[in-house]
Design a protein around this motif. Structure first.
Motif, PDB file in Angstrom:
ATOM      1  N   LYS A   1      35.641  52.159  36.424  1.00  0.00           N
ATOM      2  CA  LYS A   1      36.833  51.322  36.291  1.00  0.00           C
ATOM      3  C   LYS A   1      38.041  52.147  35.864  1.00  0.00           C
ATOM      4  O   LYS A   1      39.161  51.905  36.327  1.00  0.00           O
ATOM      5  CB  LYS A   1      36.567  50.223  35.268  1.00  0.00           C
ATOM      6  CG  LYS A   1      37.690  49.225  35.116  1.00  0.00           C
ATOM      7  CD  LYS A   1      37.310  48.150  34.121  1.00  0.00           C
ATOM      8  CE  LYS A   1      38.460  47.160  33.950  1.00  0.00           C
ATOM      9  NZ  LYS A   1      38.124  46.103  32.955  1.00  0.00           N
TER      10      LYS A   1
ATOM     11  N   GLN B   1      47.605  46.009  35.323  1.00  0.00           N
ATOM     12  CA  GLN B   1      46.328  45.878  36.014  1.00  0.00           C
ATOM     13  C   GLN B   1      45.353  45.014  35.218  1.00  0.00           C
ATOM     14  O   GLN B   1      44.644  44.175  35.783  1.00  0.00           O
ATOM     15  CB  GLN B   1      45.724  47.265  36.250  1.00  0.00           C
ATOM     16  CG  GLN B   1      46.555  48.158  37.148  1.00  0.00           C
ATOM     17  CD  GLN B   1      45.863  49.470  37.454  1.00  0.00           C
ATOM     18  OE1 GLN B   1      44.668  49.497  37.714  1.00  0.00           O
ATOM     19  NE2 GLN B   1      46.607  50.559  37.424  1.00  0.00           N
ATOM     20  N   ILE B   2      45.337  45.198  33.908  1.00  0.00           N
ATOM     21  CA  ILE B   2      44.447  44.384  33.071  1.00  0.00           C
ATOM     22  C   ILE B   2      44.885  42.927  33.088  1.00  0.00           C
ATOM     23  O   ILE B   2      44.054  42.007  33.133  1.00  0.00           O
ATOM     24  CB  ILE B   2      44.427  44.940  31.638  1.00  0.00           C
ATOM     25  CG1 ILE B   2      43.821  46.353  31.630  1.00  0.00           C
ATOM     26  CG2 ILE B   2      43.658  44.030  30.709  1.00  0.00           C
ATOM     27  CD1 ILE B   2      43.878  47.037  30.287  1.00  0.00           C
TER      28      ILE B   2
ATOM     29  N   GLU C   1      46.474  41.341  35.508  1.00  0.00           N
ATOM     30  CA  GLU C   1      46.225  40.734  36.811  1.00  0.00           C
ATOM     31  C   GLU C   1      44.747  40.432  37.044  1.00  0.00           C
ATOM     32  O   GLU C   1      44.410  39.710  37.979  1.00  0.00           O
ATOM     33  CB  GLU C   1      46.750  41.652  37.917  1.00  0.00           C
ATOM     34  CG  GLU C   1      48.264  41.716  37.979  1.00  0.00           C
ATOM     35  CD  GLU C   1      48.764  42.541  39.149  1.00  0.00           C
ATOM     36  OE1 GLU C   1      47.914  42.968  39.966  1.00  0.00           O
ATOM     37  OE2 GLU C   1      49.987  42.752  39.254  1.00  0.00           O
ATOM     38  N   GLU C   2      43.866  40.991  36.215  1.00  0.00           N
ATOM     39  CA  GLU C   2      42.453  40.639  36.340  1.00  0.00           C
ATOM     40  C   GLU C   2      42.218  39.170  36.018  1.00  0.00           C
ATOM     41  O   GLU C   2      41.308  38.545  36.572  1.00  0.00           O
ATOM     42  CB  GLU C   2      41.613  41.514  35.406  1.00  0.00           C
ATOM     43  CG  GLU C   2      41.551  42.977  35.833  1.00  0.00           C
ATOM     44  CD  GLU C   2      40.735  43.814  34.865  1.00  0.00           C
ATOM     45  OE1 GLU C   2      40.226  43.226  33.869  1.00  0.00           O
ATOM     46  OE2 GLU C   2      40.600  45.024  35.083  1.00  0.00           O
ATOM     47  N   SER C   3      43.013  38.586  35.133  1.00  0.00           N
ATOM     48  CA  SER C   3      42.864  37.174  34.774  1.00  0.00           C
ATOM     49  C   SER C   3      43.832  36.270  35.522  1.00  0.00           C
ATOM     50  O   SER C   3      43.488  35.132  35.845  1.00  0.00           O
ATOM     51  CB  SER C   3      43.063  36.995  33.268  1.00  0.00           C
ATOM     52  OG  SER C   3      44.335  37.468  32.877  1.00  0.00           O
TER      53      SER C   3
ATOM     54  N   SER D   1      46.943  38.552  41.513  1.00  0.00           N
ATOM     55  CA  SER D   1      48.155  39.257  41.942  1.00  0.00           C
ATOM     56  C   SER D   1      49.316  38.280  42.049  1.00  0.00           C
ATOM     57  O   SER D   1      49.181  37.219  42.672  1.00  0.00           O
ATOM     58  CB  SER D   1      47.922  39.936  43.299  1.00  0.00           C
ATOM     59  OG  SER D   1      46.876  40.882  43.202  1.00  0.00           O
TER      60      SER D   1
END
Length: 816
Positions: free
Chosen positions: A180, A194-195, A197-199, A202
């Motif tokens: 990762k 990036q972290i 957008e994981e939840s 996008s």
């Protein structure tokens, strides 16, 4: 030359004589001679000085063995038990090739050869046999070592697998690079984005989506500016934002992937209305640089996250609703019911699209789950199933009472549209039969008489009204603006809560409006209610309650005057009363409690953040103009002191300009006040040591931990040493040493550092009080850097006490 030849011949004769007298004698075969022979290709010789083997055709494996071991051969026994005397030979004579060397005579006089592996292994000459045996057991066979050496790539893969098998995933993620981490490094985007957008997924980058989101965020800002807590956050009246600046910020943040500090520093001219007043003045007036918070930017980012989560949930619910409706349509064969389901599904999808808050989405979801409950579709008959909870509404619906509920007049959706004035509905037509006559057709085993049928139908109608999003939105608007809260102590609270108690300010409240709650007052009420010290009641004033009932009656009852119309109106009044008092108002009370909690926590988080900001935004200690050294150090050299009760003693630590430890001094007798001769002598010794410590290191400032009243006496003792330095050794005093300042520093953060994991990694050999003194000096040099040190995986910064009510906040809420 002739003398050398004669010497060589004499040497040969000496060897022959020794060989004749000692049959076991063998000339030493020097490795350097054999190695030289192999390297220069002098193989094939039959001379006695060499083995006679050819060196030209030797393999790489043999060369590696020659590098690791000598060429002297000795037999290694198979077992550990045996007489080492049989294997011990002369230090200069090892490995005889005598054919009788392996012949052993036992106690009975019978001779036999020694059993064992006759494979020759090469060992260094002069080594102890037991040591060689131990080395062989530890490191294994040479052939195995060479085999592993040949498998370089395979060996590295094996080690990788072992790491994953032997360590926990958390340890690997903390100490090693994971897959990762490689993905984050390869993607050209800040890691925090990036972290996030994981939840959230996008974010959309098209103009239409950005405009839609900017409108939503602008509406949220407008509502915040009307709230007293919102005005406190924005710094009072006169603050306003522009919708175009919000859209520009979203474009910079989503499309160009720029973070808030970069936007505030280098793109501030593109969104000036979002800047603080001090930031705007900096565009035209040069001011002294200072650390800024940029509250509005961070609030927009928080609202942006809420919008993305709301959008993601709406998309997920839309897909689920469509799938669930198709499954339900395959199970229903009644044409009337299919048409009703189609109408309800379209209404739900329409409400979902226009929902703008999480509460409105919750309302839509409750309506869908009411009409399309999760059934047993897709579950095999033989599969285990969880027992299904059946509600009164589902029982009445399966009994067919939904047809009676539809005969009461307006549907729940029509009532909601009429209340919100979105659509004018047609007048009701008078029924041609009484409610009892209509209910008589639906009497069954479960509903044995028309009154039971009507009671079940009224329940269905009331539940549908209470789950209608537009009705709840209308009632919510009235309730949240006009509801009042009253508190009174219980029997236990009367005896516990006095004038000095934490809950004394909220012991008696009488009809306080929801909009008047400021700060974290509601959190105290909530805690007192949990401890059963206060009784809290929510109430809608009578005039607003009458207004709500009259509005509902106006849009739900029939205006007919016939007997049938009056009988149906009686049923409709019972439905509205049941819907309001049994379902809607209790749910509004729960929402009001939740809203007050959210507001209070938001205000508390703002105060907590402001306290933290005040601590870390303070600039580093600045040296005096006259205290500038020749090397032009940016930060001052700090001498940090922590008071000790005796064990540990008073501790002095000297830090250089980069915060590294230079020296440590313990002075436990410096603060003694006894008149005893021995105590006075010990104090004098400590004063001399502290004096020498200062003269040697020439600090710019002295940081003293403020922990109790004893620190004031310690300060006086240190000043006494400083005066002694200036008076007795004026030549040793550097620039500014005669005016050395002692600064009190709070020890709360250094104590956290003392017990943190990072202090053990940075100062592994130091005691706890030394770690605390180091943190004390570093905090004076750079408060922000010292606070950031405790923001690692251990999150020690969350233990920093900054607000008296911070225990009401969760750990994650404070960390964000």
């Amino acid at each position: 030359m002739i003398d050398l030849i004669n010497l060589f011949v004499l040497g040969m004769y000496d060897y022959l004589l020794l060989q004749d007298n000692n049959p076991k004698f063998q000339k030493r075969k020097y490795k350097r001679l054999k190695k030289a022979q192999r390297e220069f290709g002098q193989g094939g010789s039959s001379d006695d000085d060499f083995d006679g083997s050819s060196g030209a055709g030797r393999s790489a494996e043999d060369k590696i063995k020659d590098d690791l071991f000598d060429d002297v051969d000795v037999d290694l026994p198979d077992d550990d038990v045996g007489d080492e005397e049989e294997l011990a030979v002369d230090e200069d004579v090892v490995g005889s090739e005598d054919e009788m060397a392996d012949f052993i005579v036992d106690e009975d006089g019978n001779g036999h050869r020694r059993k064992g592996d006759h494979k020759k292994k090469k060992y260094r000459q002069g080594s102890d046999i037991s040591a060689l045996r131990d080395a062989s057991e530890i490191f294994g066979d040479v052939d195995e070592l060479l085999l592993i050496r040949k498998k370089g790539l395979a060996s590295s893969e094996r080690v990788e697998r072992r790491l994953e098998d032997e360590f926990e995933p958390t340890v690997l993620s903390d100490k090693y690079m994971t897959g990762k981490d490689d993905e984050i490094r390869q993607l050209d985007m800040p890691e925090r984005m990036q972290i996030s957008e994981e939840s959230t997924g996008s974010p959309p980058i098209d103009e239409l989506s950005i405009e839609e989101e900017s409108n939503w965020i602008y509406a949220q800002f407008t509502s915040l500016l009307k709230d007293p807590d919102g005005l406190h956050i924005f710094g009072g009246q006169g603050f306003s934002v522009k919708k175009d600046d919000i859209a520009k910020f979203l474009e910079l943040h989503h499309v160009q992937k720029l973070e808030i500090p970069f936007i505030a520093m280098y793109r501030k001219e593109q969104c000036r209305s979002l800047l603080d007043s001090s930031d705007i003045s900096e565009l035209y007036i040069e001011k002294k640089p200072e650390t800024k918070w940029h509250k509005v930017f961070w609030m927009i980012q928080d609202l942006d996250r809420k919008w993305l989560l709301l959008r993601k949930r709406k998309m997920a619910l839309h897909g689920y609703y469509t799938k669930r409706f198709e499954e339900e349509s395959r199970r229903v064969y009644d044409e009337t019911r299919l048409n009703l389901n189609q109408y309800l599904f379209e209404s739900v999808i329409k409400s979902l699209k226009v929902a703008e808050t999480e509460r409105e989405v919750d309302d839509v979801d409750s309506k869908f789950n009411l009409h399309f409950p999760a059934g047993e579709v897709g579950i095999d008959e033989g599969q285990y199933k969880r027992p299904k909870r059946k509600s009164q509404y589902s029982i009445c619906s399966k009994a067919g009472l939904w047809e009676v509920a539809n005969k009461f007049g307006y549907s729940a959706e029509q009532l909601g549209l009429a209340l919100s004035l979105e659509k004018l509905v047609d007048e009701l037509e008078d029924a041609k039969e009484t409610p009892e006559e209509k209910a008589l057709n639906f009497v069954c085993a479960m509903f044995e008489n028309p009154q039971a049928v009507l009671r079940g139908a009224r329940h269905m109608a009331a539940v549908e009204i209470s789950c209608e999003p537009s009705v709840k939105k209308y009632v919510r608007g009235i309730y949240m603006e006009n509801a009042v809260v009253s508190t009174s102590p219980t029997a236990d609270g009367n005896g516990v809560i006095d004038s000095f108690h934490q809950f004394s300010g909220v012991k008696w409240l009488r009809e306080k409006p929801l909009s008047k709650f400021e700060g974290s007052q509601w959190l105290l009420i909530q805690k007192a209610e949990e401890e059963k010290l206060l009784q809290v009641t929510f109430k809608l004033p009578e005039n607003f309650m009458n207004r709500l009932i009259s509005d509902c009656n106006e849009h739900y009852l029939s205006v007919g005057v016939s007997k049938y119309a009056q009988l149906w109106n009686e049923q409709r009044k019972l439905i509205l009363e049941d819907a309001l008092h049994t379902f809607i108002l209790p749910s509004m009370e729960k929402e009001a409690r939740s809203l007050l909690t959210i507001r209070a926590k938001s205000r508390l988080l703002s105060e907590y953040g402001q306290a933290l900001w005040n601590k870390v935004s303070a600039g580093p200690y600045q040296k005096k103009e006259m205290d500038i050294s020749s090397d032009e150090e940016s930060a001052p050299r700090v001498m940090a002191c922590c008071w000790g009760p005796g064990t540990p003693p008073n501790t002095f630590v000297m830090l250089d300009s980069s915060g590294e430890v230079l020296d440590v001094l313990y002075a436990g007798s410096l603060t003694l006040r006894s008149q005893n001769v021995s105590d006075q002598q010990r104090k004098k010794n400590d004063q001399d040591r502290v004096l020498k410590f200062m003269v040697d290191h020439q600090p710019h400032v002295l940081a003293l931990g403020a922990v109790n009243l004893s620190c004031t006496r310690l300060k006086d003792d240190i000043y006494e040493v400083i005066f002694q330095v200036v008076e007795e050794k004026p030549r040793d005093v550097g620039h500014g040493m005669d005016d050395l300042t002692i600064v009190y520093v709070d020890e709360s953060l250094p104590r956290l550092y003392e017990n943190s994991r990072i202090s053990g990694e940075q100062l592994p050999q130091q005691s706890g009080i030394v770690k605390r003194a180091v943190a004390l000096g570093r905090y004076l040099q750079n408060p922000l850097a010292m606070a950031a040190t405790l923001c690692g995986p251990g999150r020690e910064i969350l233990s920093w006490k900054l607000h008296p009510l911070e225990n009401f906040l969760q750990v994650d809420e404070k960390y964000e």
